[in-house]
Enzyme design. Structure first.
Site, short mmCIF file in Angstrom:
data_model
loop_
_atom_site.label_atom_id
_atom_site.label_comp_id
_atom_site.label_asym_id
_atom_site.label_seq_id
_atom_site.Cartn_x
_atom_site.Cartn_y
_atom_site.Cartn_z
N GLY A 14 0.78 -1.24 0.00
CA GLY A 14 0.00 0.00 0.00
C GLY A 14 0.81 1.29 0.00
N ASN A 105 -5.35 2.20 -13.20
CA ASN A 105 -4.39 1.27 -12.59
C ASN A 105 -2.98 1.82 -12.78
OD1 ASN A 105 -3.37 -1.28 -11.56
ND2 ASN A 105 -2.82 -1.81 -13.66
N HIS A 107 0.96 0.61 -13.22
CA HIS A 107 1.72 -0.58 -13.59
C HIS A 107 3.22 -0.25 -13.64
CE1 HIS A 107 2.25 -4.56 -15.26
NE2 HIS A 107 3.11 -4.03 -16.11
C1 GRF Z 1 3.23 -1.12 -7.52
O1 GRF Z 1 4.57 -1.18 -7.90
C2 GRF Z 1 2.33 -1.14 -8.72
O2 GRF Z 1 2.92 -0.71 -9.89
C3 GRF Z 1 1.98 -2.60 -8.89
O3 GRF Z 1 1.96 -3.11 -7.59
C4 GRF Z 1 2.82 -2.37 -6.74
C5 GRF Z 1 2.08 -2.05 -5.49
O4 GRF Z 1 2.89 -1.49 -4.49
N1 GRF Z 1 0.76 -2.73 -9.62
P1 GRF Z 1 2.26 -0.82 -3.20
O5 GRF Z 1 1.32 -1.85 -2.60
O6 GRF Z 1 1.53 0.41 -3.63
O7 GRF Z 1 3.41 -0.53 -2.30
#
Ligand code: GRF
Length: 187
Positions: A14, A105, A107
């Site tokens: 998160g 989203n 990515h």
């Molecule tokens: C992020 O790097 C995002 O790009 C991917 O999942 C990761 C989540 O990280 N989809 P966090 O939970 O926000 O630290």
């Protein structure tokens, strides 16, 4: 400014949620986060919802009514933007349809390159010279919706998965907030 009510979906650490919460506390950032949804009971990111008194909903994706329950809550809270931030489940077509054009989203690659999981490993294996992150609209096809923003950086010779993740995520926080600002300007 009339802020949009947003919901953030998470499955893990998160850190993007944390960053979005921080941005949203500023009066000129166009969203308020009114709900956090997790499909993982132990997602450590849930601590940020708690800390900032944001209601959270845990869904069990094995329950066939889980998305229905989520939709119910989203409607109750009048959510008009859904941010997927490390949400590791694919949403059904019908769910996407109900929030068409309102789900975004983040990515950790320069889409359309490296869709899907294990992104950093594949980037290194492919000996990429440049990488980054992408914020895009969510459609039926994985990591394929219209791109809102991309941010890039050059890889160094000594890059490994840890450094790549650190650099990418640092950029993600800015990219997510800029994408949300951009959406507001467009609406
Ligand atoms: C992020 O790097 C995002 O790009 C991917 O999942 C990761 C989540 O990280 N989809 P966090 O939970 O926000 O630290």
């Amino acid at each position: 400014m009339v802020k949009k009510n947003a919901c953030v979906f998470i499955s893990g650490a998160g850190s993007n949620l944390k960053s979005l919460i921080n941005y949203s506390r500023s009066y000129n950032f166009p969203i308020n986060i009114r709900l956090v949804i997790s499909n993982k009971k132990n997602a450590s990111g849930l601590i940020y919802a708690k800390k900032f008194n944001i209601p959270s909903l845990l869904i069990n994706t094995k329950d066939k009514f889980s998305e229905f329950k989520a939709l119910n809550e989203l409607r109750k809270k009048k959510i008009t933007l859904i941010c997927l931030a490390g949400y590791m489940k694919i949403l059904s077509d019908s769910f996407i349809k109900s929030y068409n054009g309102k789900i975004i989203n983040i990515h950790p690659s320069l889409l359309p390159k490296f869709k899907g999981t294990n992104t950093f490993k594949r980037i290194l294996k492919n000996k990429e010279k440049v990488t980054g992150c992408t914020v895009h609209f969510v459609n039926k096809k994985l990591d394929s919706g219209k791109i809102i923003i991309k941010k890039k950086f050059d890889l160094t010779e000594s890059e490994n998965e840890t450094t790549l993740k650190q650099k990418t995520q640092k950029l993600e926080y800015r990219a997510f907030s800029e994408a949300i600002n951009k959406l507001y300007m467009m609406s």
